[in-house]
Design a protein around this motif. Structure first.
Motif, PDB file in Angstrom:
ATOM      1  N   VAL A   1      14.060 130.983   9.280  1.00  0.00           N
ATOM      2  CA  VAL A   1      15.034 132.063   9.164  1.00  0.00           C
ATOM      3  C   VAL A   1      14.323 133.394   9.385  1.00  0.00           C
ATOM      4  O   VAL A   1      13.163 133.548   9.020  1.00  0.00           O
ATOM      5  CB  VAL A   1      15.754 132.031   7.791  1.00  0.00           C
ATOM      6  CG1 VAL A   1      14.791 132.283   6.645  1.00  0.00           C
ATOM      7  CG2 VAL A   1      16.930 132.979   7.746  1.00  0.00           C
ATOM      8  N   VAL A   2      15.034 134.348   9.985  1.00  0.00           N
ATOM      9  CA  VAL A   2      14.500 135.683  10.253  1.00  0.00           C
ATOM     10  C   VAL A   2      15.386 136.696   9.537  1.00  0.00           C
ATOM     11  O   VAL A   2      16.614 136.646   9.648  1.00  0.00           O
ATOM     12  CB  VAL A   2      14.481 135.996  11.770  1.00  0.00           C
ATOM     13  CG1 VAL A   2      13.969 137.410  12.023  1.00  0.00           C
ATOM     14  CG2 VAL A   2      13.652 134.972  12.519  1.00  0.00           C
ATOM     15  N   ASN A   3      14.755 137.629   8.824  1.00  0.00           N
ATOM     16  CA  ASN A   3      15.481 138.712   8.162  1.00  0.00           C
ATOM     17  C   ASN A   3      15.774 139.801   9.197  1.00  0.00           C
ATOM     18  O   ASN A   3      14.862 140.475   9.662  1.00  0.00           O
ATOM     19  CB  ASN A   3      14.651 139.279   7.009  1.00  0.00           C
ATOM     20  CG  ASN A   3      15.335 140.430   6.296  1.00  0.00           C
ATOM     21  OD1 ASN A   3      16.455 140.806   6.611  1.00  0.00           O
ATOM     22  ND2 ASN A   3      14.643 141.004   5.325  1.00  0.00           N
TER      23      ASN A   3
ATOM     24  N   THR B   1      11.823 130.359   1.333  1.00  0.00           N
ATOM     25  CA  THR B   1      10.777 130.001   0.384  1.00  0.00           C
ATOM     26  C   THR B   1      10.044 131.223  -0.159  1.00  0.00           C
ATOM     27  O   THR B   1       9.240 131.107  -1.069  1.00  0.00           O
ATOM     28  CB  THR B   1       9.761 129.036   1.028  1.00  0.00           C
ATOM     29  OG1 THR B   1       9.244 129.631   2.217  1.00  0.00           O
ATOM     30  CG2 THR B   1      10.425 127.705   1.368  1.00  0.00           C
ATOM     31  N   GLU B   2      10.356 132.389   0.423  1.00  0.00           N
ATOM     32  CA  GLU B   2       9.760 133.645  -0.028  1.00  0.00           C
ATOM     33  C   GLU B   2      10.687 134.796   0.343  1.00  0.00           C
ATOM     34  O   GLU B   2      11.590 134.634   1.162  1.00  0.00           O
ATOM     35  CB  GLU B   2       8.389 133.853   0.629  1.00  0.00           C
ATOM     36  CG  GLU B   2       8.480 133.933   2.152  1.00  0.00           C
ATOM     37  CD  GLU B   2       7.133 134.031   2.824  1.00  0.00           C
ATOM     38  OE1 GLU B   2       6.327 134.894   2.434  1.00  0.00           O
ATOM     39  OE2 GLU B   2       6.896 133.233   3.732  1.00  0.00           O
ATOM     40  N   GLU B   3      10.467 135.946  -0.263  1.00  0.00           N
ATOM     41  CA  GLU B   3      11.194 137.143   0.150  1.00  0.00           C
ATOM     42  C   GLU B   3      10.660 137.559   1.516  1.00  0.00           C
ATOM     43  O   GLU B   3       9.452 137.582   1.737  1.00  0.00           O
ATOM     44  CB  GLU B   3      10.988 138.261  -0.871  1.00  0.00           C
ATOM     45  CG  GLU B   3      11.848 139.466  -0.606  1.00  0.00           C
ATOM     46  CD  GLU B   3      11.753 140.495  -1.716  1.00  0.00           C
ATOM     47  OE1 GLU B   3      12.596 140.457  -2.620  1.00  0.00           O
ATOM     48  OE2 GLU B   3      10.816 141.306  -1.665  1.00  0.00           O
ATOM     49  N   LEU B   4      11.567 137.865   2.434  1.00  0.00           N
ATOM     50  CA  LEU B   4      11.177 138.196   3.807  1.00  0.00           C
ATOM     51  C   LEU B   4      11.316 139.681   4.069  1.00  0.00           C
ATOM     52  O   LEU B   4      12.361 140.277   3.774  1.00  0.00           O
ATOM     53  CB  LEU B   4      12.047 137.422   4.798  1.00  0.00           C
ATOM     54  CG  LEU B   4      12.022 135.898   4.673  1.00  0.00           C
ATOM     55  CD1 LEU B   4      13.083 135.267   5.557  1.00  0.00           C
ATOM     56  CD2 LEU B   4      10.637 135.368   5.020  1.00  0.00           C
ATOM     57  N   ALA B   5      10.265 140.282   4.635  1.00  0.00           N
ATOM     58  CA  ALA B   5      10.318 141.688   5.060  1.00  0.00           C
ATOM     59  C   ALA B   5      11.217 141.781   6.296  1.00  0.00           C
ATOM     60  O   ALA B   5      11.498 140.765   6.936  1.00  0.00           O
ATOM     61  CB  ALA B   5       8.904 142.175   5.386  1.00  0.00           C
ATOM     62  N   PRO B   6      11.676 142.976   6.658  1.00  0.00           N
ATOM     63  CA  PRO B   6      12.473 143.114   7.882  1.00  0.00           C
ATOM     64  C   PRO B   6      11.746 142.506   9.086  1.00  0.00           C
ATOM     65  O   PRO B   6      10.540 142.699   9.249  1.00  0.00           O
ATOM     66  CB  PRO B   6      12.635 144.628   8.036  1.00  0.00           C
ATOM     67  CG  PRO B   6      12.545 145.141   6.631  1.00  0.00           C
ATOM     68  CD  PRO B   6      11.530 144.251   5.963  1.00  0.00           C
ATOM     69  N   GLU B   7      12.473 141.740   9.861  1.00  0.00           N
ATOM     70  CA  GLU B   7      11.978 141.058  11.070  1.00  0.00           C
ATOM     71  C   GLU B   7      10.991 139.935  10.780  1.00  0.00           C
ATOM     72  O   GLU B   7      10.466 139.323  11.706  1.00  0.00           O
ATOM     73  CB  GLU B   7      11.362 142.055  12.070  1.00  0.00           C
ATOM     74  CG  GLU B   7      12.317 143.132  12.518  1.00  0.00           C
ATOM     75  CD  GLU B   7      13.606 142.602  13.132  1.00  0.00           C
ATOM     76  OE1 GLU B   7      13.564 141.643  13.915  1.00  0.00           O
ATOM     77  OE2 GLU B   7      14.680 143.148  12.809  1.00  0.00           O
ATOM     78  N   GLN B   8      10.737 139.631   9.513  1.00  0.00           N
ATOM     79  CA  GLN B   8       9.823 138.545   9.169  1.00  0.00           C
ATOM     80  C   GLN B   8      10.552 137.206   9.257  1.00  0.00           C
ATOM     81  O   GLN B   8      11.714 137.088   8.888  1.00  0.00           O
ATOM     82  CB  GLN B   8       9.259 138.722   7.761  1.00  0.00           C
ATOM     83  CG  GLN B   8       8.258 137.640   7.371  1.00  0.00           C
ATOM     84  CD  GLN B   8       7.713 137.819   5.963  1.00  0.00           C
ATOM     85  OE1 GLN B   8       8.060 138.758   5.245  1.00  0.00           O
ATOM     86  NE2 GLN B   8       6.849 136.903   5.550  1.00  0.00           N
TER      87      GLN B   8
END
Length: 149
Positions: A83-85, A114-121
């Motif tokens: 998944v991409v934020n 599985t983790e908090e994603l930064a923008p575009e991560q």
């Protein structure tokens, strides 16, 4: 003079024919209703989709997992995906896949990053369908907010 009348008549006919098209385009452009980012969306297994500011790239899979629980083997649905934020701030993905046959939900697989994603991560989605039956013969897969039942 006759040519002038004919030209005027053609202009009126053209205006009458274009009026409905212009009116429809004006209505379509003036609709400023916000789109609900959490509205359920039908998806195809393996195809890219976007939902609620996240994108799940093409290549995601529906599978099953068999495990032993209380000395008994149980098979559950499983979704494997990335998944991409697409948002502007760090956040976690949380949604569910609902496998549907003829309008009836067969199984629901809840997913979270599985983790908090930064923008575009991009990161992994954790999507085990613990306790859910393996959906046989589904015709639609719906992505929606997690529901509590």
């Amino acid at each position: 003079m006759r040519s002038h009348v004919t030209r005027r008549a053609r202009t009126r006919v053209a205006a009458l024919l274009l009026a409905p098209v212009l009116a429809l385009s004006a209505v379509a452009c003036s609709e400023d209703e916000p789109v609900d980012p959490e509205a359920p969306v039908d998806v195809e297994v393996g195809e890219e989709f976007s939902w609620n500011g996240f994108t799940v790239p093409a290549g995601w899979e529906y599978d099953t997992i068999t495990e032993t629980v209380a000395l008994e083997e149980q098979t559950h649905p499983l979704v494997r995906a990335r998944v991409v934020n697409d948002g502007d701030e760090a956040r976690s993905a949380l949604f569910e896949f609902v496998f549907v046959a003829e309008g009836e939900a067969l199984a629901t697989v809840r997913c979270n990053s599985t983790e908090e994603l930064a923008p575009e991560q991009e990161g992994d989605l954790f999507c085990p369908g613990y306790g859910e039956p393996v959906p046989e013969g589904y015709d639609t897969v719906v992505v929606q907010p997690v529901t509590r039942s």
